[in-house]
Write a protein that holds these residues in place. Structure first.
Motif, PDB file in Angstrom:
ATOM      1  N   ASP A 331       0.730  -1.289  -0.054  1.00  0.00           N
ATOM      2  CA  ASP A 331       0.058   0.016   0.272  1.00  0.00           C
ATOM      3  C   ASP A 331       0.917   1.073   0.070  1.00  0.00           C
ATOM      4  O   ASP A 331       0.429   2.134   0.379  1.00  0.00           O
ATOM      5  N   GLY A 332       2.239   1.165  -0.010  1.00  0.00           N
ATOM      6  CA  GLY A 332       2.970   2.109  -0.147  1.00  0.00           C
ATOM      7  C   GLY A 332       3.542   2.709   1.186  1.00  0.00           C
ATOM      8  O   GLY A 332       4.261   3.702   1.332  1.00  0.00           O
ATOM      9  N   TYR A 388      31.880  10.823   1.167  1.00  0.00           N
ATOM     10  CA  TYR A 388      30.466  10.938   0.617  1.00  0.00           C
ATOM     11  C   TYR A 388      29.311  10.339   1.520  1.00  0.00           C
ATOM     12  O   TYR A 388      29.741   9.143   2.139  1.00  0.00           O
ATOM     13  N   ILE A 389      28.337  10.990   1.387  1.00  0.00           N
ATOM     14  CA  ILE A 389      27.013  10.358   2.368  1.00  0.00           C
ATOM     15  C   ILE A 389      26.279   9.912   1.300  1.00  0.00           C
ATOM     16  O   ILE A 389      25.723  10.537   0.327  1.00  0.00           O
ATOM     17  N   TRP A 390      26.042   8.582   1.460  1.00  0.00           N
ATOM     18  CA  TRP A 390      25.016   7.827   0.408  1.00  0.00           C
ATOM     19  C   TRP A 390      23.550   7.700   1.250  1.00  0.00           C
ATOM     20  O   TRP A 390      23.531   7.339   2.300  1.00  0.00           O
ATOM     21  N   VAL A 391      22.584   8.233   0.481  1.00  0.00           N
ATOM     22  CA  VAL A 391      21.114   8.169   0.972  1.00  0.00           C
ATOM     23  C   VAL A 391      20.426   7.011   0.207  1.00  0.00           C
ATOM     24  O   VAL A 391      20.451   7.204  -0.900  1.00  0.00           O
ATOM     25  N   LEU A 392      20.047   5.875   0.803  1.00  0.00           N
ATOM     26  CA  LEU A 392      19.208   5.053   0.209  1.00  0.00           C
ATOM     27  C   LEU A 392      17.574   5.121   0.852  1.00  0.00           C
ATOM     28  O   LEU A 392      17.684   5.152   1.993  1.00  0.00           O
ATOM     29  N   ASP A 393      16.769   4.606  -0.249  1.00  0.00           N
ATOM     30  CA  ASP A 393      15.525   4.667   0.288  1.00  0.00           C
ATOM     31  C   ASP A 393      14.973   3.634  -0.600  1.00  0.00           C
ATOM     32  O   ASP A 393      14.908   3.572  -1.894  1.00  0.00           O
ATOM     33  N   ASN A 394      13.838   2.630   0.208  1.00  0.00           N
ATOM     34  CA  ASN A 394      13.231   1.643  -0.748  1.00  0.00           C
ATOM     35  C   ASN A 394      11.915   1.837  -0.983  1.00  0.00           C
ATOM     36  O   ASN A 394      11.090   1.182  -1.726  1.00  0.00           O
ATOM     37  N   THR A 395      11.550   3.508  -0.708  1.00  0.00           N
ATOM     38  CA  THR A 395      10.284   3.832  -0.892  1.00  0.00           C
ATOM     39  C   THR A 395      10.236   5.294  -1.309  1.00  0.00           C
ATOM     40  O   THR A 395       9.889   6.107  -0.706  1.00  0.00           O
TER      41      THR A 395
END
Length: 656
Positions: A331-332, A388-395
């Motif tokens: 459902d997000g 470096y800053i990595w920003v990950l997001d799975n939504t």
């Protein structure tokens, strides 16, 4: 309070070195805080101790009666310790050993060794009595204030020992930026109500990342219910981290000790926010067997997507952190975010289909990489390199899906008045606000670039050229062939005569040359099997673009392995389809590239499509490179003439 506790370190001067102060002052601070917390509950704890319950049952009973997740079966307290100075060392150890198993920080601090050293130096009573004067009861110092006190002590000891600070301690300005970027998309954190969030650091160090994350989120919403988790390999750092959370009223059992790569002690758990500053360039040899075993599990393993060089484990932490993000729901809702500080190597190290490239491929094709921010140099205590800053997001938000934002924040650092180790630059509140505004705007500017995930993909193609050999035998070559061990079984004189018989003629066809050698060899009773024919070719042949193309028995053109080369073709080259890898038109793009870029310069070359590899790299610096033309020669000449005139005038003054 912090200043007072700090002055207790004066008792240690001359006996201990400054970098050792923390391993004594910090556990004493923890012990005094626990002593004050337990004070009103001592009768209940003594009653439980007298019942001699099993350890776990005793802890459960203590929690039921006191609401504390700790238990001490010892009859001692700080007050009783001070009453018997002669037995202070013995009683202090007994007091510490009486804690429940979940309070293992004193063991990790090696507190027993410190007690023995203090006692031997006759300063144990002086130190302990000063701590007995400090009121660390929650009524006098709240959990939040106690956390601030403990964190300030950690920072003071870290800064007093620059050679070790960077190993276990991340600067607060860097942590604030990581946290702000990680929570930037969580709109509900600032809303009314009680948002529930979990935060995890797999390389927790002394807990600074967790503490500041909590502080930042509570600044937005004091009602946010936060649960902190972590794991740390270094025993003393683990003890500090666990103690800090204990001081703030958290369940300290959520902090685990051990090697995160070899043994994930939060297995099965996922989190809303995963934050870390893992060690740079540290090898994972000690974890190698466990890591490779998990990689072999396939999709269920944390490291099944690829393995980096054993000399650097950063990308293993990156894979681990990606696996710990809370899964997205249909459902997000749900989902997790990662904020991690890495050096430059994870951006580009490794060629196509190497372990690092495959990890990048997995992250990008899974659409998890949201943003990468280049930090100013000289930001960390023990290194001045680019980070470096990595920003990950799975939504990801709708506008960010399929996209990656690169932000060049190297110019947003303020020089410090006094450096600490290698740290000479800090990101101020104003700098951080600018970076966050740039991130939120999600637009192309001088310091922000928006890319499709596929923009970082490329094919490495193998370009073959036909083998063309000419033969013109010389006396030196004859001697070389006769001496070669591949011809050891042949009659040396007959072999030399055979080769001299074809000397003096230049052959531009390999088949014609070998046929002539065979004819002369047959006349002398020599037979050349395939292996020796190949050896003759290698020893006597020379590359000649005018020679006839060599073909195998089936008539296929033989590639020249010494002339073999590779080319990298970026996805979307020359306006072609970026998704060619997925939709099956890869060969057409590669053939078009060959026709345009290679064949005009190397006619007759071809691609071995079976050897084509897919790679991913993020050439961060290239995307922000700005060409600065050299100064005009006339301007340089004018400056030189001016300087020369000044030198001549100075010489005249000297002569005068």
């Amino acid at each position: 309070m912090s200043a007072f506790v700090w002055t207790i370190a004066d008792q240690l001067r001359g006996v201990f070195k400054p970098h050792q102060y923390g391993s004594i002052i910090l556990p004493f601070t923890v012990l005094r805080r626990l002593d004050c917390i337990m004070e009103p509950h001592r009768p209940a704890m003594q009653s439980i101790a007298e019942r001699r319950l099993a350890a776990r049952l005793a802890l459960m009973e203590a929690h039921k009666q006191t609401r504390l997740w700790l238990f001490n079966s010892s009859p001692h307290s700080f007050a009783s310790l001070m009453e018997d100075p002669d037995a202070l060392a013995e009683n202090t150890l007994a007091y510490v050993e009486g804690f429940s198993d979940n309070i293992d920080v004193f063991k990790r601090f090696k507190f027993a060794d410190s007690i023995a050293e203090l006692d031997e130096a006759n300063i144990l009573y002086a130190v302990a009595s000063r701590f007995a004067e400090v009121d660390l009861h929650p009524d006098a110092l709240s959990n939040s204030e106690m956390g601030d006190l403990f964190e300030d002590l950690i920072r003071r000891f870290s800064e007093a020992s620059n050679e070790t600070a960077g190993e276990f301690y991340t600067p607060r300005d860097a942590v604030r930026l990581v946290v702000d970027l990680a929570i930037a998309e969580d709109d509900k954190l600032g809303a009314e109500g009680v948002p529930v969030r979990t935060i995890y650091d797999p390389a927790a160090g002394t807990g600074g990342m967790l503490s500041l994350a909590e502080e930042h989120i509570h600044a937005q919403n004091p009602n946010a219910a936060l649960t902190l988790y972590g794991q740390e390999l270094n025993p003393e750092s683990y003890a500090i981290c666990k103690s800090d959370l204990l001081m703030k009223g958290h369940d300290a059992d959520n902090i685990k000790w051990g090697d995160t790569l070899a043994n994930d002690q939060h297995q099965g758990r996922t989190f809303d926010f995963v934050l870390a500053n893992p060690p740079y360039g540290v090898d994972w040899k000690k974890s190698e067997k466990a890591v490779r075993d998990e990689a072999a599990k396939g999709a269920q393993g944390r490291f099944s997507h690829g393995l980096p060089s054993v000399s650097d484990g950063q990308m293993l932490f990156l894979c681990h952190m990606a696996s710990k993000m809370r899964p997205a729901k249909m459902d997000g809702t749900g989902g997790g975010r990662v904020g991690v500080v890495l050096n430059g190597s994870p951006l580009f190290t490794g060629g196509a289909e190497s372990g690092p490239s495959e990890i990048r491929r997995w992250l990008l094709e899974s659409d998890m990489v949201e943003a990468i921010v280049a930090l100013p140099t000289d930001m960390f205590f023990n290194t001045g390199i680019s980070t470096y800053i990595w920003v990950l997001d799975n939504t990801k938000a709708d506008e960010r899906r399929g996209k990656v934002q690169l932000i060049d924040a190297t110019g947003y650092g303020t020089k410090m008045r006094k450096g600490l180790g290698s740290k000479r630059v800090e990101v101020t509140d104003a700098d951080r606000a600018t970076i966050l505004q740039t991130y939120a705007a999600f637009a192309d500017t001088d310091i922000s670039k928006i890319f499709d995930n596929q923009d970082f993909g490329y094919w490495t193609i193998t370009v073959e050229r036909p083998l063309r050999l000419a033969f013109d035998v010389t006396d030196e070559q004859v001697e070389t062939v006769v001496a070669d061990k591949k011809f050891k079984g042949l009659d040396a004189d007959a072999l030399a005569d055979t080769l001299r018989a074809v000397k003096g003629t230049r052959y531009t066809s390999r088949d014609t040359f070998l046929a002539a050698v065979k004819h002369e060899g047959d006349a002398r009773g020599l037979k050349f099997p395939a292996a020796q024919n190949k050896a003759l070719q290698d020893l006597l042949g020379e590359r000649d673009n005018t020679a006839e193309i060599c073909r195998d028995r089936r008539g296929a053109i033989e590639p020249d392995t010494k002339m073999r080369d590779t080319e990298n073709i970026p996805f979307g080259w020359n306006g072609t389809d970026k998704h060619a890898q997925a939709n099956g038109t890869r060969k057409a793009v590669i053939d078009a590239y060959m026709k345009t870029e290679v064949l005009p310069h190397v006619p007759g070359a071809w691609v071995d499509h079976d050897k084509t590899k897919v790679g991913y790299e993020i050439p961060f610096t290239r995307h922000f490179y700005t060409y600065v033309p050299p100064r005009p020669l006339a301007e340089i000449d004018a400056d030189l003439e001016k300087v020369a005139a000044e030198i001549i005038e100075m010489l005249r003054e000297v002569e005068a």
